[in-house]
Design a protein around this motif. Structure first.
Motif, short mmCIF file in Angstrom:
data_model
loop_
_atom_site.label_atom_id
_atom_site.label_comp_id
_atom_site.label_asym_id
_atom_site.label_seq_id
_atom_site.Cartn_x
_atom_site.Cartn_y
_atom_site.Cartn_z
N UNK A 186 13.17 -27.10 14.47
CA UNK A 186 13.63 -28.21 15.32
C UNK A 186 13.05 -28.04 16.71
N UNK A 187 12.23 -29.00 17.13
CA UNK A 187 11.59 -28.95 18.43
C UNK A 187 12.12 -30.06 19.32
N UNK A 188 11.48 -30.29 20.46
CA UNK A 188 12.01 -31.17 21.50
C UNK A 188 12.39 -32.56 21.00
N UNK A 189 11.61 -33.12 20.12
CA UNK A 189 11.87 -34.47 19.65
C UNK A 189 13.21 -34.57 18.93
N UNK A 190 13.62 -33.51 18.27
CA UNK A 190 14.91 -33.49 17.56
C UNK A 190 16.05 -33.69 18.54
N UNK A 191 16.07 -32.91 19.62
CA UNK A 191 17.15 -33.02 20.61
C UNK A 191 17.05 -34.31 21.41
#
Length: 394
Positions: free
Chosen positions: A181-186
């Motif tokens: 899970x990277x920035x786009x997920x949050x």
């Protein structure tokens, strides 16, 4: 996330003055009383014992602690309690944990280094870098600068706002723990949400701003910014126990972290954090590496150039929060007991971090607790940090 240290001040006055009368006698003469006042007896100096402090702090709420207190003349590095409740493995001084928002300075540092290389300017508008699809879902995106994201004056909605935090954490728990899970997920939890203010108007702490910085850095590099962080910061500074969350799992392991929930009880959040890598809390580190990072940014005897360090607290970057506290790029600057203190804590589900540097005495204080986001853990970990900080600020 953990933002500012709440410092409580206590003053003690210890005065011990002794005086007594001596009766002098001489043969055949009347007794005469002569009073003699002796100098004050100095108070007994009790040595502050860091190991005792952390040993006594271990409880049902706080499984384990790692503490570093380092001055130019002395260094304490100690651990207490457990790194893993199930296996009863003891906490060790070299153990690595997610540092939460204390890692924001790492993202800010890479951004400043990119500016030094001419890849961007802190006052560039973010619409020059981000995709139109993202920009259309962020209010005021046409007027937000990179600097405003870094010093929390952009006004962008925080994905960990009290209205969305539960949704975010539930989504993490419902997902496959091994899914990266990277920035786009949050970021999805902050899109199409109202802005807190217009850009540059006021300070509103927002983790979302650092997610956007992460995406901007990725665009510039045409690869994930963790590669540049390793090559430009971690390796040059000698942060050999540190790595970027999730995406650099091959570089190390984190200890277990414990979160207490009223419904499911206490559970280990380590499996989830092993696959999370967000630019607002990117760093997995030990206490020595994290202390080294802060020191290099704010201290004069640094491996970083003066130009780089100056960008963090120059007039265009620094924001006044109250009479004693300011915020630069990913770091708080506070006056405590007439001393300048740089700090930024970190708070995650299962992990709590304190990262402090007292400029006047060149003292580093960094502490890890493998608990976080519950009231009892916060109260007990705060008590430890306040005790140590009060001692160092005397």
């Amino acid at each position: 996330m953990f933002q500012m240290l709440k410092i409580e001040r206590k003053k003690w006055l210890l005065a011990m003055v002794a005086s007594f009368s001596i009766l002098g006698c001489s043969s055949g003469k009347a007794n005469k009383a002569e009073q003699v006042t002796l100098p004050p007896i100095p108070p007994v100096q009790q040595q502050f014992n860091y190991q005792t402090i952390i040993d006594k702090a271990i409880s049902d709420a706080v499984p384990g602690i790692v503490l570093l207190v380092e001055t130019p003349d002395n260094k304490f590095l100690g651990a207490a309690g457990l790194a893993d409740i199930e296996t009863q493995a003891p906490m060790q001084i070299y153990h690595v944990m997610p540092s939460g928002s204390a890692g924001k300075k790492l993202t800010a540092l890479l951004t400043v280094l990119f500016e030094q290389e001419g890849l961007l300017n802190l006052d560039d508008k973010i619409h020059n870098f981000l995709d139109a699809e993202i920009l259309a879902q962020i209010e005021n995106s046409d007027n937000i600068t990179i600097r405003q994201l870094l010093n929390h004056t952009a006004g962008v909605f925080d994905y960990l706002d009290e209205t969305t935090a539960d949704n975010f954490y539930n989504a993490v728990l419902a997902s496959d723990p091994q899914q990266l899970k990277l920035d786009q997920f949050a970021l999805t939890f902050a899109l199409n949400k109202p802005a807190y203010s217009t850009p540059g108007e006021t300070f509103n702490y927002s983790n979302t701003g650092y997610l956007l910085i992460g995406l901007i850095l990725d665009k510039l590099l045409a690869e994930h910014h963790s590669v540049a962080i390793r090559n430009r910061i971690l390796e040059p500074l000698g942060m050999h126990s540190s790595f970027y969350g999730g995406i650099e799992m091959q570089f190390g392991d984190i200890v277990s972290g414990y979160f207490k929930d009223d419904i499911v009880g206490t559970f280990n959040t380590k499996p989830f954090y092993e696959s999370i890598g967000f630019a607002d809390a990117p760093l997995r580190s030990n206490v020595e590496d994290l202390a080294l990072l802060l020191r290099n940014i704010v201290a004069v005897d640094s491996s970083l150039s003066e130009d780089v360090r100056a960008r963090f607290f120059e007039p265009e970057s620094i924001v006044k929060i109250n009479e004693s506290t300011e915020y630069g790029l990913g770091i708080f600057k506070e006056k405590l007991n007439n001393k300048t203190v740089y700090h930024h804590g970190g708070l995650e589900a299962g992990y709590t971090t304190a990262n402090i540097f007292i400029d006047d005495t060149q003292t580093s204080i960094t502490a890890f607790f493998n608990c976080g986001l519950d009231v009892q853990c916060e109260a007990e970990s705060d008590q430890v940090i306040h005790a140590i900080l009060d001692n160092e600020l005397k």
